[in-house]
Design a protein around this motif. Structure first.
Motif, PDB file in Angstrom:
ATOM      1  N   PRO A  62       1.128  -0.723  -0.115  1.00  0.00           N
ATOM      2  CA  PRO A  62      -0.295  -0.073  -0.178  1.00  0.00           C
ATOM      3  C   PRO A  62       0.877   0.963   0.000  1.00  0.00           C
ATOM      4  O   PRO A  62       2.209   1.139  -0.149  1.00  0.00           O
ATOM      5  N   THR A  63       0.251   2.264   0.201  1.00  0.00           N
ATOM      6  CA  THR A  63       0.709   3.223  -0.146  1.00  0.00           C
ATOM      7  C   THR A  63       0.477   4.678   1.173  1.00  0.00           C
ATOM      8  O   THR A  63      -0.550   4.567   1.348  1.00  0.00           O
ATOM      9  N   THR A  64       1.504   4.997   1.695  1.00  0.00           N
ATOM     10  CA  THR A  64       0.884   6.322   2.521  1.00  0.00           C
ATOM     11  C   THR A  64       0.916   7.877   1.906  1.00  0.00           C
ATOM     12  O   THR A  64       0.512   8.442   2.753  1.00  0.00           O
ATOM     13  N   GLU A  65       0.913   7.846   0.594  1.00  0.00           N
ATOM     14  CA  GLU A  65       0.392   9.607  -0.462  1.00  0.00           C
ATOM     15  C   GLU A  65      -1.066   9.363  -0.254  1.00  0.00           C
ATOM     16  O   GLU A  65      -2.067   8.731   0.470  1.00  0.00           O
ATOM     17  N   GLY A  66      -0.734  10.663   0.027  1.00  0.00           N
ATOM     18  CA  GLY A  66      -2.095  11.190   0.108  1.00  0.00           C
ATOM     19  C   GLY A  66      -2.310  12.734  -0.844  1.00  0.00           C
ATOM     20  O   GLY A  66      -1.421  13.557   0.401  1.00  0.00           O
ATOM     21  N   GLN A  67      -2.705  12.633  -1.707  1.00  0.00           N
ATOM     22  CA  GLN A  67      -2.836  14.302  -2.514  1.00  0.00           C
ATOM     23  C   GLN A  67      -4.057  14.908  -2.510  1.00  0.00           C
ATOM     24  O   GLN A  67      -4.833  14.136  -2.794  1.00  0.00           O
ATOM     25  N   ALA A  68      -4.374  15.857  -2.839  1.00  0.00           N
ATOM     26  CA  ALA A  68      -5.813  16.812  -3.273  1.00  0.00           C
ATOM     27  C   ALA A  68      -4.945  18.247  -3.976  1.00  0.00           C
ATOM     28  O   ALA A  68      -4.268  18.792  -4.371  1.00  0.00           O
ATOM     29  N   GLN A  69      -5.845  18.045  -4.686  1.00  0.00           N
ATOM     30  CA  GLN A  69      -5.946  19.622  -6.156  1.00  0.00           C
ATOM     31  C   GLN A  69      -7.550  19.183  -6.183  1.00  0.00           C
ATOM     32  O   GLN A  69      -8.320  19.188  -6.649  1.00  0.00           O
ATOM     33  N   ASN A  70      -7.289  21.229  -5.406  1.00  0.00           N
ATOM     34  CA  ASN A  70      -9.525  21.696  -6.045  1.00  0.00           C
ATOM     35  C   ASN A  70      -9.012  23.314  -7.125  1.00  0.00           C
ATOM     36  O   ASN A  70      -8.255  23.650  -7.243  1.00  0.00           O
ATOM     37  N   PHE A  71      -9.424  22.666  -8.069  1.00  0.00           N
ATOM     38  CA  PHE A  71      -9.634  23.189  -8.925  1.00  0.00           C
ATOM     39  C   PHE A  71     -11.092  24.719  -9.332  1.00  0.00           C
ATOM     40  O   PHE A  71     -12.033  24.069  -9.413  1.00  0.00           O
ATOM     41  N   GLY A  72     -10.762  26.154  -8.611  1.00  0.00           N
ATOM     42  CA  GLY A  72     -12.056  25.980  -8.982  1.00  0.00           C
ATOM     43  C   GLY A  72     -11.790  27.283 -10.657  1.00  0.00           C
ATOM     44  O   GLY A  72     -11.644  26.788 -11.795  1.00  0.00           O
ATOM     45  N   LEU A  73     -12.152  28.371 -10.783  1.00  0.00           N
ATOM     46  CA  LEU A  73     -12.552  28.930 -12.409  1.00  0.00           C
ATOM     47  C   LEU A  73     -11.810  29.115 -12.943  1.00  0.00           C
ATOM     48  O   LEU A  73     -11.603  29.392 -14.139  1.00  0.00           O
ATOM     49  N   PHE A  74     -10.276  29.652 -12.591  1.00  0.00           N
ATOM     50  CA  PHE A  74      -9.618  29.973 -13.269  1.00  0.00           C
ATOM     51  C   PHE A  74      -8.289  28.741 -13.570  1.00  0.00           C
ATOM     52  O   PHE A  74      -7.449  28.814 -14.368  1.00  0.00           O
ATOM     53  N   GLY A  75      -8.894  26.891 -12.655  1.00  0.00           N
ATOM     54  CA  GLY A  75      -8.423  26.478 -13.323  1.00  0.00           C
ATOM     55  C   GLY A  75      -6.984  25.974 -13.178  1.00  0.00           C
ATOM     56  O   GLY A  75      -5.844  27.101 -11.742  1.00  0.00           O
ATOM     57  N   PRO A  76      -5.928  24.540 -13.155  1.00  0.00           N
ATOM     58  CA  PRO A  76      -4.299  24.597 -12.434  1.00  0.00           C
ATOM     59  C   PRO A  76      -3.833  26.287 -12.965  1.00  0.00           C
ATOM     60  O   PRO A  76      -3.882  26.145 -13.595  1.00  0.00           O
ATOM     61  N   GLY A  77      -3.339  26.411 -11.781  1.00  0.00           N
ATOM     62  CA  GLY A  77      -2.110  27.716 -11.828  1.00  0.00           C
ATOM     63  C   GLY A  77      -1.685  28.099 -10.505  1.00  0.00           C
ATOM     64  O   GLY A  77      -1.824  27.740  -9.968  1.00  0.00           O
ATOM     65  N   LEU A  78      -1.164  29.064 -10.874  1.00  0.00           N
ATOM     66  CA  LEU A  78      -0.348  29.862  -9.717  1.00  0.00           C
ATOM     67  C   LEU A  78      -1.454  30.398  -9.078  1.00  0.00           C
ATOM     68  O   LEU A  78      -1.323  30.436  -7.447  1.00  0.00           O
ATOM     69  N   PRO A 130       4.385  -0.391   3.610  1.00  0.00           N
ATOM     70  CA  PRO A 130       4.552   0.740   2.733  1.00  0.00           C
ATOM     71  C   PRO A 130       6.127   0.951   2.613  1.00  0.00           C
ATOM     72  O   PRO A 130       7.057   1.054   3.507  1.00  0.00           O
ATOM     73  N   ILE A 131       6.105   1.583   0.685  1.00  0.00           N
ATOM     74  CA  ILE A 131       8.181   2.157   0.610  1.00  0.00           C
ATOM     75  C   ILE A 131       7.405   3.259  -0.173  1.00  0.00           C
ATOM     76  O   ILE A 131       6.747   3.818  -0.803  1.00  0.00           O
ATOM     77  N   SER A 132       7.478   4.760   1.184  1.00  0.00           N
ATOM     78  CA  SER A 132       7.936   5.695   0.587  1.00  0.00           C
ATOM     79  C   SER A 132       8.309   6.494  -0.608  1.00  0.00           C
ATOM     80  O   SER A 132       7.759   7.586  -0.761  1.00  0.00           O
ATOM     81  N   ASP A 133       9.676   5.947  -0.836  1.00  0.00           N
ATOM     82  CA  ASP A 133      10.697   6.259  -1.641  1.00  0.00           C
ATOM     83  C   ASP A 133       9.618   6.017  -3.751  1.00  0.00           C
ATOM     84  O   ASP A 133       9.714   4.459  -3.646  1.00  0.00           O
ATOM     85  N   ARG A 134       8.989   7.050  -4.034  1.00  0.00           N
ATOM     86  CA  ARG A 134       8.335   6.930  -5.442  1.00  0.00           C
ATOM     87  C   ARG A 134       9.582   6.030  -5.920  1.00  0.00           C
ATOM     88  O   ARG A 134       9.208   5.484  -7.366  1.00  0.00           O
ATOM     89  N   ASP A 135      11.018   6.667  -6.419  1.00  0.00           N
ATOM     90  CA  ASP A 135      11.906   6.159  -7.514  1.00  0.00           C
ATOM     91  C   ASP A 135      12.312   4.824  -7.378  1.00  0.00           C
ATOM     92  O   ASP A 135      12.175   3.937  -8.149  1.00  0.00           O
ATOM     93  N   ILE A 136      11.584   3.798  -6.165  1.00  0.00           N
ATOM     94  CA  ILE A 136      11.595   2.848  -5.358  1.00  0.00           C
ATOM     95  C   ILE A 136      10.606   1.811  -5.988  1.00  0.00           C
ATOM     96  O   ILE A 136      10.408   1.125  -7.002  1.00  0.00           O
TER      97      ILE A 136
END
Length: 233
Positions: A62-78, A130-136
């Motif tokens: 299994p993985t220990t990762e947990g990512q989140a991305q919220n996109f509003g009216l402006f879409g991805p970007g700064l 779990p192995i945290s190193d994604r390169d592995i």
């Protein structure tokens, strides 16, 4: 057994020709029979042991990762990153907690995970740390465990990603890697893929909403794995 038959025949002939040695011949025959029986029994045990070792091994990471991305009216970007920074952090933290390695293992245990990736009946499923190193986890083609079993494979979860988009709504995305070492090969054939399905109750608005959010997350996780595993059917 053929040698035993020859020996018994010779022993019987000797006993008839030389009655004096009949008792000795009978003793030798008895010993020969006992030896033959022991050899057959030993061979049967060896065959049974080899058969017991035959099932394959599937090691699940299994993985220990947990990512989140919220996109509003402006879409991805700064601009989007700045506006949704707090939500991304809080959602990612909850993702790591809600879809923890333990949660993933429990989800996999609710299905026949080995059959889903084309492993034979009787495959032993071993859950690994779990192995945290994604390169592995994503690049290494050699075994990640110490097992030397000839019929051996690995299933690795490499991503848990929550996304919220203005048009498409909320979804969970997962990535998986199946590493097949069957046949005794040293460098695996790697099958990478993903699945993405919608969410209705995650993230929860209140503490009372958490059970429904967790069930929603688990359902999406298994649906994503099912989507990925279709290539093995």
């Amino acid at each position: 057994m053929k040698n035993l038959a020859v020996f018994l025949g010779c022993a019987a002939a000797s006993a008839m020709a030389y009655p004096v040695f009949a008792q000795d011949a009978a003793s030798q025959v008895e010993e020969a029979v006992e030896t033959a029986v022991e050899e057959v029994a030993t061979e049967a045990v060896q065959v049974a042991e080899e058969a017991a070792e035959a099932p394959c091994e599937l090691h699940v990471f299994p993985t220990t990762e947990g990512q989140a991305q919220n996109f509003g009216l402006f879409g991805p970007g700064l601009i989007n990153s700045a506006i949704n920074a707090d939500n991304n952090v809080s959602n990612a933290e909850y993702m790591r907690e809600a879809l923890s390695p333990r949660f993933q293992v429990e989800a996999f245990r609710s299905i026949d995970v080995a059959a889903s990736v084309g492993m034979p009946d009787g495959t032993e499923v071993v859950y690994q740390t779990p192995i945290s190193d994604r390169d592995i986890t994503t690049k290494v083609k050699t075994r990640l465990s110490d097992s030397e079993h000839e019929c051996y494979a690995e299933l690795i979860v490499t991503q848990n990603l929550y996304q919220k988009k203005m048009i498409y709504g909320r979804s969970l995305n997962n990535r998986f890697i199946f590493k097949d070492f069957r046949g005794g090969i040293e460098k695996a054939n790697m099958v990478k893929g993903r699945g993405g399905n919608g969410l209705s109750h995650f993230p929860p608005d209140t503490v009372e909403d958490r059970p429904a959010a967790d069930a929603d997350l688990r359902k999406a996780f298994l649906a994503n794995f099912d989507e990925y595993s279709k290539r093995f059917r």
